[in-house]
Design a protein around this motif. Structure first.
Motif, PDB file in Angstrom:
ATOM      1  N   ASN A 123       4.221   9.536  -0.521  1.00 16.72           N
ATOM      2  CA  ASN A 123       3.805   9.990  -1.835  1.00 16.72           C
ATOM      3  C   ASN A 123       2.283  10.078  -1.931  1.00 16.72           C
ATOM      4  O   ASN A 123       1.738  11.052  -2.450  1.00 16.72           O
ATOM      5  N   SER A 160      -7.115   4.487  -7.445  1.00 16.51           N
ATOM      6  CA  SER A 160      -8.071   4.331  -8.544  1.00 16.51           C
ATOM      7  C   SER A 160      -9.486   4.111  -8.031  1.00 16.51           C
ATOM      8  O   SER A 160     -10.465   4.370  -8.749  1.00 16.51           O
ATOM      9  N   SER A 181       4.685   3.594  -7.765  1.00 18.31           N
ATOM     10  CA  SER A 181       3.720   4.234  -8.651  1.00 18.31           C
ATOM     11  C   SER A 181       2.537   3.314  -8.917  1.00 18.31           C
ATOM     12  O   SER A 181       1.371   3.748  -8.917  1.00 18.31           O
ATOM     13  N   VAL A 190       3.161  11.076 -10.571  1.00 17.03           N
ATOM     14  CA  VAL A 190       4.110  10.312  -9.765  1.00 17.03           C
ATOM     15  C   VAL A 190       4.757   9.284 -10.678  1.00 17.03           C
ATOM     16  O   VAL A 190       4.093   8.696 -11.533  1.00 17.03           O
ATOM     17  N   SER A 191       6.069   9.072 -10.515  1.00 15.19           N
ATOM     18  CA  SER A 191       6.787   8.260 -11.502  1.00 15.19           C
ATOM     19  C   SER A 191       7.899   7.438 -10.874  1.00 15.19           C
ATOM     20  O   SER A 191       8.494   7.819  -9.864  1.00 15.19           O
ATOM     21  N   MET A 236      -1.813  -2.332 -14.509  1.00 13.25           N
ATOM     22  CA  MET A 236      -2.475  -1.042 -14.322  1.00 13.25           C
ATOM     23  C   MET A 236      -3.921  -1.105 -14.826  1.00 13.25           C
ATOM     24  O   MET A 236      -4.829  -0.517 -14.212  1.00 13.25           O
ATOM     25  N   LEU A 279       0.253   2.947  -5.746  1.00 17.97           N
ATOM     26  CA  LEU A 279      -0.603   4.124  -5.570  1.00 17.97           C
ATOM     27  C   LEU A 279      -1.761   4.110  -6.559  1.00 17.97           C
ATOM     28  O   LEU A 279      -2.884   4.498  -6.219  1.00 17.97           O
ATOM     29  N   ALA A 280      -1.498   3.652  -7.783  1.00 23.74           N
ATOM     30  CA  ALA A 280      -2.575   3.534  -8.767  1.00 23.74           C
ATOM     31  C   ALA A 280      -3.624   2.537  -8.284  1.00 23.74           C
ATOM     32  O   ALA A 280      -4.839   2.771  -8.437  1.00 23.74           O
ATOM     33  N   PHE A 326      -0.178   8.193 -12.955  1.00 26.21           N
ATOM     34  CA  PHE A 326       0.781   7.255 -12.384  1.00 26.21           C
ATOM     35  C   PHE A 326       1.637   6.740 -13.529  1.00 26.21           C
ATOM     36  O   PHE A 326       1.126   6.133 -14.472  1.00 26.21           O
ATOM     37  N   SER A 361       6.109   5.116  -0.074  1.00 24.48           N
ATOM     38  CA  SER A 361       4.883   5.087  -0.883  1.00 24.48           C
ATOM     39  C   SER A 361       3.759   5.822  -0.173  1.00 24.48           C
ATOM     40  O   SER A 361       3.006   6.598  -0.788  1.00 24.48           O
TER      41      SER A 361
END
Length: 463
Positions: free
Chosen positions: A364, A171, A163, A132-133, A80, A166-167, A181, A361
């Motif tokens: 979301n 980002s 998650s 979102v998780s 991340m 998506l990050a 996220f 995904s």
């Protein structure tokens, strides 16, 4: 001059098919571009990396660099942080660390760590947060077995990978509102990680507008039934809010909540909770941006007698939903990895459908992006009841935070319809429709000049 599409978006027409969702709104090209960037290859690589830690059981090793939940969470955080480098300093990654006391499925006090990647909104006046998780812990048959091989590819490396992906994509973009996220721990041991985040959000007055929980979103084949479905995803949403149900258990609290319960149930609003509105929104926006997708609204908080990480957020009064594949394969879920009588058991990565995880995904992402770009919800939405009439008069106030809306949609549906059927665009903060409040349900949502809509707000009776 900024291009506007609202001039053509007066309303969505009733479909000739019963209860069909119809949308004529043109997708935002920037959201479509983000949707296209979600990679099945990246999702698969993340799932397989998580599986490579052999076990991610909540009570497993925290000191090894290659095995156990400690190695897994350190890798998630580092990954991340790598995505955050593209955010220009807007995305910060942190451990949400706490000690879970002994009890239930935790046999000794245990330090747990959720991973939160917080993409800060660009508008200092916009306090909204979208979450979102997925949960990164895993298990086998014996819920207390922390040492067996527990791959957890679909349950729930699939949600964790979602998650994280998506990050990675989001980002690089800017949004007025904040997006978090999450990869949470302790789900299999009793929703420990999500409970800590939800309580923290409540205690610190986070303005959580919506929470999306992805748990078991990687399988498309139902072994027992033989059904294969790679286009449908279930969205679970509660009807009467958990906070209202909990208040009924206490006499004094029940008295205080009486007015809210009466307004909700006596006026037929048990199907219009904030989470149910979020589910409707997911269906409309997800199907707008993702082809060959059918979002199935399930009128339950979760599967029959089961629960997930959205539950603690519901209990704290936040709107939250759960996404799960259409047909779960119980030969794979919570199983020791083995072969018996020619049947394979265990949640292994080769059994996951990565194109399907990509589709969920993308759904979301489209929902999060549309919400985070939209104006905040209208305030004090009311349906005027000062006189008997076959028309419906509504009034509301502009959002108190964030950017000013370009206008509002007044939504309408028949009382037997699960979905909003008409959208009327207005620029004022009031509207009168030639439809009776006895026969239809209504809501109001803010919209900007590019067509990004807030969550709908159901009106309360006002004089």
């Amino acid at each position: 001059m900024k291009k506007t599409i609202l001039g053509t978006l007066i309303f969505t027409a009733f479909s000739v098919f019963a209860f069909a969702q119809t949308t004529i709104i043109k997708p935002d090209l920037q959201i479509s571009k983000m949707v296209d960037e979600v990679s099945a290859k990246n999702l698969e690589a993340t799932v397989r990396k998580l599986v490579s830690f052999k076990t991610r059981h909540t009570l497993s090793d925290t000191t090894s660099k290659t095995t156990g939940i400690g190695a897994a969470r350190n890798w998630i955080k580092a990954e991340m942080e790598r995505y955050a480098a593209a955010s220009g300093g807007r995305m910060k990654v942190e451990f949400d660390t706490f000690t879970q006391p002994a009890g239930g499925r935790i046999d000794k006090p245990t330090v747990l760590k959720n991973v939160l990647a917080i993409l800060k909104g660009t508008d200092p006046n916009d306090t909204r947060i979208y979450m979102v998780s997925g949960h990164y812990d895993s298990r086998v048959n014996d819920i207390m077995n922390a040492n067996s091989v527990e791959p957890g590819a679909v349950d729930d490396a699939s949600g964790t990978a979602l998650s994280m992906e998506l990050a990675r994509v989001m980002s690089k973009r800017t949004f007025p509102a904040t997006i978090i996220f999450m990869a949470v721990a302790g789900e299999e041991q009793g929703l420990n990680g999500s409970t800590n985040v939800a309580k923290r959000a409540k205690a610190e007055n986070w303005n959580v507008d919506a929470m999306l929980n992805n748990d078991i979103v990687g399988n498309t084949y139902g072994m027992e039934t033989g059904l294969k479905d790679n286009r449908s995803v279930r969205v679970f949403s509660e009807g009467v809010p958990s906070t209202v149900i909990a208040s009924r258990a206490d006499t004094l609290a029940a008295r205080r909540a009486g007015l809210a319960i009466g307004s909700l149930v006596n006026n037929g609003g048990e199907n219009d909770s904030p989470s149910r509105q979020l589910a409707r929104y997911v269906k409309e926006i997800g199907e707008r941006y993702v082809s060959q997708l059918d979002v199935k609204m399930i009128y339950r908080r979760d599967r029959f007698l089961r629960g997930g990480d959205q539950t603690p957020f519901l209990q704290q009064g936040f709107a939250a939903v759960r996404f799960t594949e259409m047909n779960e394969d119980f030969n794979r879920q919570h199983q020791d990895v083995r072969k018996e009588n020619g049947v394979d058991y265990g949640d292994v990565p080769d059994a996951a459908d990565y194109d399907y995880i990509q589709k969920v995904s993308r759904m979301n992402l489209s929902v999060l992006a549309n919400l985070a770009l939209a104006p905040a919800e209208p305030q004090n939405v009311g349906i005027i009841t000062s006189g008997l009439t076959n028309k419906t008069a509504l009034k509301w106030e502009a959002p108190k935070t964030g950017k000013k809306p370009a206008g509002y949609y007044v939504l309408m549906r028949e009382t037997i319809s699960p979905y909003w059927e008409k959208k009327f665009f207005v620029t004022d903060t009031q509207a009168t429709l030639d439809y009776s409040k006895d026969n239809y349900f209504f809501a109001v949502q803010s919209v900007d000049e590019l067509g990004h809509e807030s969550l709908p707000v159901v009106p309360k009776p006002v004089r």
